[in-house]
Design an enzyme around this catalytic site. Structure first.
Site, PDB file in Angstrom:
ATOM      1  N   SER A 171      37.617  26.092  51.484  1.00  0.00           N
ATOM      2  CA  SER A 171      37.703  27.556  51.540  1.00  0.00           C
ATOM      3  C   SER A 171      36.818  28.121  52.639  1.00  0.00           C
ATOM      4  O   SER A 171      37.212  29.048  53.349  1.00  0.00           O
ATOM      5  CB  SER A 171      37.248  28.178  50.224  1.00  0.00           C
ATOM      6  OG  SER A 171      38.074  27.768  49.195  1.00  0.00           O
ATOM      7  N   TYR A 258      37.537  39.281  43.605  1.00  0.00           N
ATOM      8  CA  TYR A 258      38.095  40.119  44.672  1.00  0.00           C
ATOM      9  C   TYR A 258      38.686  39.281  45.790  1.00  0.00           C
ATOM     10  O   TYR A 258      39.598  39.745  46.489  1.00  0.00           O
ATOM     11  CB  TYR A 258      37.035  41.105  45.171  1.00  0.00           C
ATOM     12  CG  TYR A 258      36.726  42.106  44.085  1.00  0.00           C
ATOM     13  CD1 TYR A 258      37.725  42.970  43.648  1.00  0.00           C
ATOM     14  CD2 TYR A 258      35.505  42.145  43.460  1.00  0.00           C
ATOM     15  CE1 TYR A 258      37.498  43.836  42.610  1.00  0.00           C
ATOM     16  CE2 TYR A 258      35.268  43.018  42.409  1.00  0.00           C
ATOM     17  CZ  TYR A 258      36.266  43.864  41.994  1.00  0.00           C
ATOM     18  OH  TYR A 258      36.047  44.713  40.961  1.00  0.00           O
ATOM     19  N   HIS A 304      30.010  40.408  33.251  1.00  0.00           N
ATOM     20  CA  HIS A 304      30.677  39.285  32.575  1.00  0.00           C
ATOM     21  C   HIS A 304      29.812  38.730  31.455  1.00  0.00           C
ATOM     22  O   HIS A 304      30.238  37.827  30.747  1.00  0.00           O
ATOM     23  CB  HIS A 304      30.976  38.164  33.566  1.00  0.00           C
ATOM     24  CG  HIS A 304      31.944  38.566  34.635  1.00  0.00           C
ATOM     25  ND1 HIS A 304      33.303  38.429  34.489  1.00  0.00           N
ATOM     26  CD2 HIS A 304      31.764  39.124  35.853  1.00  0.00           C
ATOM     27  CE1 HIS A 304      33.914  38.873  35.586  1.00  0.00           C
ATOM     28  NE2 HIS A 304      32.996  39.303  36.426  1.00  0.00           N
ATOM     29  N   THR A 329      39.072  51.614  43.974  1.00  0.00           N
ATOM     30  CA  THR A 329      40.337  51.029  43.521  1.00  0.00           C
ATOM     31  C   THR A 329      41.360  52.132  43.273  1.00  0.00           C
ATOM     32  O   THR A 329      42.532  52.002  43.628  1.00  0.00           O
ATOM     33  CB  THR A 329      40.120  50.193  42.243  1.00  0.00           C
ATOM     34  OG1 THR A 329      38.975  49.372  42.441  1.00  0.00           O
ATOM     35  CG2 THR A 329      41.311  49.317  41.954  1.00  0.00           C
ATOM     36  N   LYS A 332      42.913  53.353  46.450  1.00  0.00           N
ATOM     37  CA  LYS A 332      43.985  52.488  46.942  1.00  0.00           C
ATOM     38  C   LYS A 332      45.304  52.797  46.230  1.00  0.00           C
ATOM     39  O   LYS A 332      46.347  52.951  46.862  1.00  0.00           O
ATOM     40  CB  LYS A 332      43.626  51.009  46.763  1.00  0.00           C
ATOM     41  CG  LYS A 332      42.390  50.610  47.537  1.00  0.00           C
ATOM     42  CD  LYS A 332      42.271  49.118  47.656  1.00  0.00           C
ATOM     43  CE  LYS A 332      43.072  48.597  48.803  1.00  0.00           C
ATOM     44  NZ  LYS A 332      42.378  48.531  50.057  1.00  0.00           N
TER      45      LYS A 332
END
Lengths: 526, 376
Positions: A171, A258, A304, A329, A332
């Protein structure tokens, strides 16, 4: 995919090598993109098969088929395969295929590293999946690999750690390649604020990857030394702290969330304007919103772990910061709707999946907002409500966007149109079944069903049965998707260069399929 | 397409009807039986309705647009693509909504953190896979694990219909008992891995972390039986360690406390008597089934690579002192717990004798409760 072969002889272009070695030694961004996408589809099916086993066992109360230990292996490896094997490689594949074309370059900036970053992956996943055949089986401590539980694992434990290391290296290399390509390969005149939004979201995602994958690598290495070299990073008896692992893990884990969704935002921002025949509303605010989300992702990790026993001040901080994410968010979502507003819309399959994305991702966003409220999270935490939440944002979010992008760009990739009727069927079957699958899980969680359990009290029976039926249909409809993709590669109605009436951007100025080296001469940017 | 629409409509109707039939099974969070749980429920409903309201506006606009702004209706695309005013509006309004939400959430959170002035304290320890309760200052402590009926029915291939088992997977052998109306503070920790203690009717869950102590509290205002489960993945039998809390009136609670103290004294006396090895073996089988099978399996074969076999093992067939030591003190760094904290002298003697003379082993010796007591 033989359709990517070179067809133009006007400049002395060397085509791809023939046979299997073409794929092993390739440094071509399209070949590597194809490899990533095919790999991701295979992993999607492997992870999906595990989900089917999970839903089969949960179809009825009582244990009918599998041992609880094996059930835990299924949930753990399902998540690892879907996150690191299906969604992330799919996005990297799309980046490989589209980024050089979208910025007007000939190829990715670092082609040999590109080859390497892909070819690590099959070995990483072979290693991860091989743990099923080892004494003690595959990892069963959940994909969040919390100690001390994960340290009780069998012989597969170190293999899982090394597999995660390899995925991380892959990655990071992919991310470096994306950043270098975007910063160096743009055609003259392609300023940063002229880049298509898919390029922008990937640019930001790549920075997130570079920032957090090493953190994960550090965390899993500490697990390794705790197990084999007598360190006690996460063991209170030796002065360590099991909760420390959770902090480190989620410092990686939340930006990771994300990483799985920002490229999806980019995809949808490409597709909706095309089918609304109207420019994207609020381009610059989209860029700023994406950046804000990326920034906020670094300061919300402990939401979390609200139930882990944090001081009040800590819980308040993480609650407020998490709620803030709703603002960019929301921006968007409002921008996408404004793009549709007063457009001239048609509803081909890519548009259907994009609209499905906006609606169902928003539902996942709502449950996310609910989860942000710490006192309420004390009830929601670790229940099926959370399972419903993250599957809405990841399946009907990330995966829907990937589906949309495949239908959107596959005519460009192969030169063939997919079968529109089949695409629409695929969308409708998937959308109905995915809601039957995940919506009742909200109720299950609220009514008190914890997640990660192989068997449940009879009061949860009916919704679980619904959920399983939805799961089986959704699973089958993805087999149908594989068939549609296969059929499109093999042939079909020839695609024009423009493909979609309302499409704008450099990818549509190239032939379908595009030449082996995308832009050998820099295109003119309006 | 018409056929498809018909199909979809049928599906939606079926879903709604089934949902209505499910009403009694609970679609929503329980209101619960404490002040805290009611506050949490109110917060949950508030944020839910806020989301529904935003959803109606957002999805309404989308659906309107999809119906009226489609090419097939002859819509011509406008070319507007930015508006500073619009961006400001939909940044500021959500922000205000969030601030309004944050105020009650903060109040409830502060309240939940205040476990001062408790009337009594109970230490809760999570084990793989049962709970241990210790009434601080009362000399009462016991383990609470999945009841026998559920445990039998939940085995793979048991052929017992879970619907015939009362409170399937939500019943224990010995529930936690607390008095009504008193502020009970819980000190939560764990002996092996992380667990989480959750009774939905109390309005919260809290992790039990080995080596650390978390605090939480309840004041239940209704007599009754409340059920919950472990909520943090804790290994193979994570799904099988329920929590049952019996809330009794103050008088009934006092009776219960007296009973417990009497029972504890009787248990102490019992451990001194020697038992016949056959009796030990029989008793040991029960103890083995309740405590050891999850890892070492019914026939003692274990699970290769994770849980060693008992059949033919060096420990269970070698020097009995090593065997006793293993069972009593466990093995650090593995799932093998120190059972001297979990089992009585009789049960320890029984299970060791059973393991040596059953499950394919034939050592022929036995250990008596008194010998175990001497080792404590």
């Amino acid at each position: 995919m033989s359709t990517v072969t070179d067809t133009h002889d006007d400049h002395h272009d060397h085509g791809p090598a023939k046979g299997l070695m073409r794929w092993v030694t390739t440094t071509n961004h399209k070949d590597i993109g194809t490899l990533y996408l095919v790999f991701s589809l295979i992993m999607f099916m492997v992870g999906g098969a595990m989900a089917m086993v999970i839903r089969l066992e949960l179809f009825q109360p009582g244990l009918q088929f599998i041992d609880p230990g094996f059930f835990n292996q299924m949930t753990t490896v399902h998540a690892l395969v879907m996150i690191f094997g299906a969604v992330m490689p799919a996005f990297v594949g799309l980046a490989n295929w589209m980024l050089p074309i979208m910025v007007g370059g000939p190829d990715m900036a670092l082609p040999r590293m590109n080859n390497w970053s892909f070819w690590i992956l099959p070995f990483a996943f072979a290693m991860l999946l091989s743990t099923f055949f080892m004494d003690g089986g595959a990892p069963a401590g959940g994909w969040t690999i919390y100690p001390p539980l994960v340290l009780q694992g069998g012989n597969g434990f170190p293999f899982m750690i090394f597999a995660i290391h390899m995925m991380g290296i892959s990655s990071v290399m992919g991310a470096i390649n994306v950043i270098v390509t975007i910063l160096n390969m743009r055609a003259p005149g392609m300023t940063l604020m002229k880049m298509p939004l898919f390029v922008w979201t990937w640019f930001i995602t790549a920075y997130l990857l570079i920032a957090v994958m090493p953190v994960l690598a550090g965390a899993v290495t500490m697990l390794l030394t705790d197990r084999f070299y007598d360190t006690t990073f996460f063991n209170a008896a030796g002065g360590g702290d099991p909760v420390l692992f959770q902090h480190i893990f989620w410092f990686f884990g939340h930006p990771e969330v994300y990483i799985l969704i920002l490229p999806a935002f980019g995809i949808v921002s490409q597709i909706i304007p095309t089918f609304a025949r109207k420019p994207l509303f609020g381009y610059s605010s989209m860029v700023y919103a994406t950046s804000s989300i990326a920034f906020l992702s670094f300061i919300v990790w402990a939401h979390h772990m609200f139930t882990v026993g944090m001081p009040l001040q800590g819980e308040l901080f993480f609650m407020y910061a998490t709620m803030l994410i709703a603002v960019p968010t929301g921006v968007k979502v409002f921008n996408w709707i404004s793009t549709m507003w007063k457009g001239s819309m048609t509803f081909e399959t890519p548009m259907l999946f994009s609209i499905g994305f906006v609606i169902m991702f928003t539902i996942g966003g709502f449950s996310g907002l609910m989860l942000a409220i710490a006192p309420a999270d004390f009830q929601y935490h670790d229940t099926y409500f959370v399972v419903a939440h993250f599957h809405y944002v990841l399946v009907t979010g990330a995966i829907y966007a990937i589906m949309a992008s495949v239908y959107y760009w596959i005519p460009k990739w192969t030169g063939n149109m997919y079968n529109e009727k089949m695409g629409q069927w695929h969308f409708w079957i998937s959308t109905v079944s995915v809601n039957v699958l995940f919506f009742p899980q909200h109720f299950l969680g609220l009514a008190g069903m914890p997640r990660r359990i192989p068997d449940y009290s009879v009061q949860f029976a009916e919704f679980n049965m619904w959920s399983s039926i939805g799961g089986f249909v959704f699973g089958l409809s993805q087999v149908f998707f594989c068939y549609i993709v296969y059929k499109t590669i093999k042939g079909g109605e020839k695609a024009t260069d423009q493909v979609w009436e309302g499409a704008e951007g450099l990818e549509w100025t190239l032939s379908s399929p595009p030449p082996y080296h995308s832009f050998t001469e820099a295109p003119e940017i309006k | 397409m018409n056929k498809l629409k018909q199909l979809l409509a049928t599906g939606v109707v079926a879903t709604i009807m089934s949902t209505a039939a499910q009403a009694e099974y609970g679609l929503n969070m329980p209101v619960g039986v404490t002040e805290t749980s009611r506050q949490v429920y109110d917060l949950h409903m508030l944020i839910l309705w806020v989301c529904v309201a935003i959803g109606v506006v957002v999805f309404g606009a989308m659906i309107y647009s999809m119906i009226y702004h489609r090419k097939s209706k002859g819509a011509v695309a406008s070319q507007f693509h930015e508006s500073m005013t619009a961006e400001l509006v939909w940044t500021v309004i959500p922000f205000i909504i969030l601030v309004v939400m944050a105020v009650p959430a903060t109040t409830v959170l502060i309240d939940m953190h205040d476990s001062s002035e408790a009337d009594m304290q109970i230490k809760v320890t999570g084990y793989q896979w049962k709970w241990h309760y210790e009434y601080i200052g009362e000399d009462i402590e016991f383990f609470s694990s999945l009841d026998a009926a559920s445990n039998e029915a939940r085995q793979v291939g048991s052929d017992i219909d879970p619907a015939t088992v009362e409170n399937y997977l939500l019943d224990v052998d010995k529930p936690l008992v607390i008095p009504v109306g008193k502020k009970v503070s819980f000190l939560l920790t764990a002996a092996d891995v992380i667990h989480a203690w959750w009774v939905p009717d109390f309005g919260w869950k809290k992790d039990a972390v080995p080596g650390f102590i978390n605090e939480a509290w309840v004041r239940v205002d209704k007599v009754g039986v409340y059920r919950g489960q472990c909520a943090e993945l804790c290994g193979r039998d994570h799904g099988f360690m329920p929590i049952v809390v019996e809330v009794k009136s103050e008088a009934d609670y006092a009776v219960w406390v007296a009973e417990q103290k009497g029972a504890a004294a009787a248990a102490k006396l019992a451990s001194i008597e020697d038992l016949d090895p056959r009796e030990l073996k029989q008793k040991g089988k029960k103890v083995y089934r309740a405590n050891c099978v999850a890892c070492h399996q019914v026939k003692g074969e274990g699970i290769p690579g994770v849980f060693p076999a008992i059949t033919g093992s060096v420990i269970a067939t070698g020097d009995i002192n090593n065997h006793i030591n293993m069972i009593m003190n466990g093995k650090a760094g593995t799932a093998m717990a120190a059972y001297k904290d979990q089992l009585s002298d009789v049960d320890l003697a029984a299970v060791i004798t059973y393991q040596r003379n059953s499950l394919g082993n034939k050592v022929g010796d036995a250990v008596q409760p008194a010998e175990i007591a001497a080792l404590r």
